[in-house]
Write an enzyme that holds these catalytic residues in place. Structure first.
Site, PDB file in Angstrom:
ATOM      1  N   LYS A  56     -12.949  32.151  -0.546  1.00  0.00           N
ATOM      2  CA  LYS A  56     -13.504  33.191  -1.500  1.00  0.00           C
ATOM      3  C   LYS A  56     -13.845  32.714  -2.547  1.00  0.00           C
ATOM      4  O   LYS A  56     -14.971  33.638  -3.180  1.00  0.00           O
ATOM      5  CB  LYS A  56     -12.250  34.219  -1.255  1.00  0.00           C
ATOM      6  CG  LYS A  56     -12.229  34.980  -0.159  1.00  0.00           C
ATOM      7  CD  LYS A  56     -13.186  36.066   0.185  1.00  0.00           C
ATOM      8  CE  LYS A  56     -12.957  37.016   1.209  1.00  0.00           C
ATOM      9  NZ  LYS A  56     -14.050  37.855   1.697  1.00  0.00           N
ATOM     10  N   SER A 309      -9.038  29.109   6.554  1.00  0.00           N
ATOM     11  CA  SER A 309      -9.814  29.996   5.596  1.00  0.00           C
ATOM     12  C   SER A 309      -8.935  30.039   4.303  1.00  0.00           C
ATOM     13  O   SER A 309      -9.373  30.278   3.177  1.00  0.00           O
ATOM     14  CB  SER A 309     -10.214  31.148   5.978  1.00  0.00           C
ATOM     15  OG  SER A 309      -8.899  31.978   6.379  1.00  0.00           O
TER      16      SER A 309
END
Length: 332
Positions: A56, A309
């Site tokens: 992110k 992730s």
């Protein structure tokens, strides 16, 4: 509607330049364990080693760096279950911008503490991401802060797409890439980057059975919310996908599957025990899908990359996973 109306490979290359000296180029490492159990050549793209412990940061930094002077002066606001929050918080700190983050009350404490630690003002509201999002938009309208969408924004998508470019830099002959999905920003950016190079690369998305708004929309051909129960993949617990990301996914993603909570827990354990990688539930989605029997045709005999992730997981969760399997072994 074509994806290049939203994000192009040019946008992703520009994001790569913006992130060049600000984000980490994360490792792409071969997993001999997963290779042995899947009959594929399996590589892990370790975004759990990115700044703030998640992919992110890429999208957040790329978006904030592109704001106007006036927007920066008014500060920014974002909603997040944790990882986007930390990406926005650190990016804002590095760029000297005031930030406020609205997080669900159910967000992991480790993510709340980390976000505050990066200097953001944290507001806890609601039980789900979508409730926090509504509150976030309300505050943005009242204060004039710039709302930073966690996934449905071209600059954010372009930032996440730099992961695809890094994969190609290390492995130009990749066949299949398995990507966790929440709102769809990660898989959208990666799909554009990879399919701009080679349209034959297969992009497989994966979500939790409990919350899979993108899969239900993908299957229905229109945005269709889905939420049954909480999931340990809290970073991907998005009931309603974005308009932009859904359009991109519908055009470029080959298949989306779901995995159970048991499969997720097993994947977290295997990554910790065999891969020496600390990952959160969302970070284990791709490997959980890999070892299932749901995508064999995309995996067997192929060069496969699993996107790990994020790694922002509470120690309590790790303890629960370890205890679960330790107890099982004792019973057996």
């Amino acid at each position: 509607m074509k994806t290049d109306e939203f994000v192009t490979i040019w946008d992703i290359n520009k994001a790569k330049e913006t992130l060049q000296d600000n984000a980490r180029k994360t490792p792409l490492v071969k997993s001999f364990y997963l290779t042995s159990v899947t009959e594929a050549n399996v590589y892990l793209k370790l975004e759990n080693m990115q700044l703030t412990g998640s992919f992110k940061f890429r999208g957040a930094y790329n978006k904030i760096a592109a704001l106007t002077t006036v927007e920066k002066e008014h500060g920014v606001i974002a909603c997040s279950a944790g990882n986007h929050a930390q990406g926005v918080a650190l990016s804002s700190k590095l760029l000297g911008i005031n930030s406020k983050i609205v997080m669900p009350e159910t967000a992991p404490q480790a993510k709340i503490d980390a976000t505050r630690g990066y200097g953001s003002d944290v507001v806890l509201y609601g039980q789900t991401f979508d409730e926090a999002k509504e509150k976030c938009i309300e505050i943005a309208e009242k204060t004039g802060r710039t709302f930073l969408h966690p996934y449905d924004d071209p600059a954010v998508i372009a930032g996440q797409g730099t992961i695809g470019l890094e994969i190609l830099d290390n492995m130009w002959d990749v066949d299949t890439v398995i990507v966790p999905i929440g709102g769809g920003g990660l898989i959208s950016g990666i799909a554009i980057a990879l399919k701009s190079f080679n349209p034959n690369i297969r992009i497989i998305g994966v979500q939790a059975e409990n919350v899979h708004g993108m899969k239900s929309s993908f299957d229905a051909g229109e945005i269709t919310p889905h939420y049954e129960a909480p999931t340990m993949a809290d970073g991907c617990a998005v009931k309603v996908p974005g308009d932009i990301t859904f359009s991109i996914v519908k055009e470029l993603v080959d298949e989306i599957i779901t995995v159970s909570e048991d499969e997720l827990e097993q994947a977290m354990k295997d990554l910790l025990q065999r891969g020496k990688a600390v990952v959160e539930g969302a970070g284990a989605l791709s490997t959980a899908a890999l070892v299932s029997d749901k995508i064999v045709d995309y995996v067997k005999g192929k060069n496969v990359v699993c996107i790990i992730s994020g790694g922002n997981v509470d120690l309590e969760r790790i303890s629960q996973v370890c205890e679960h399997f330790f107890s099982s072994e004792i019973v057996e």
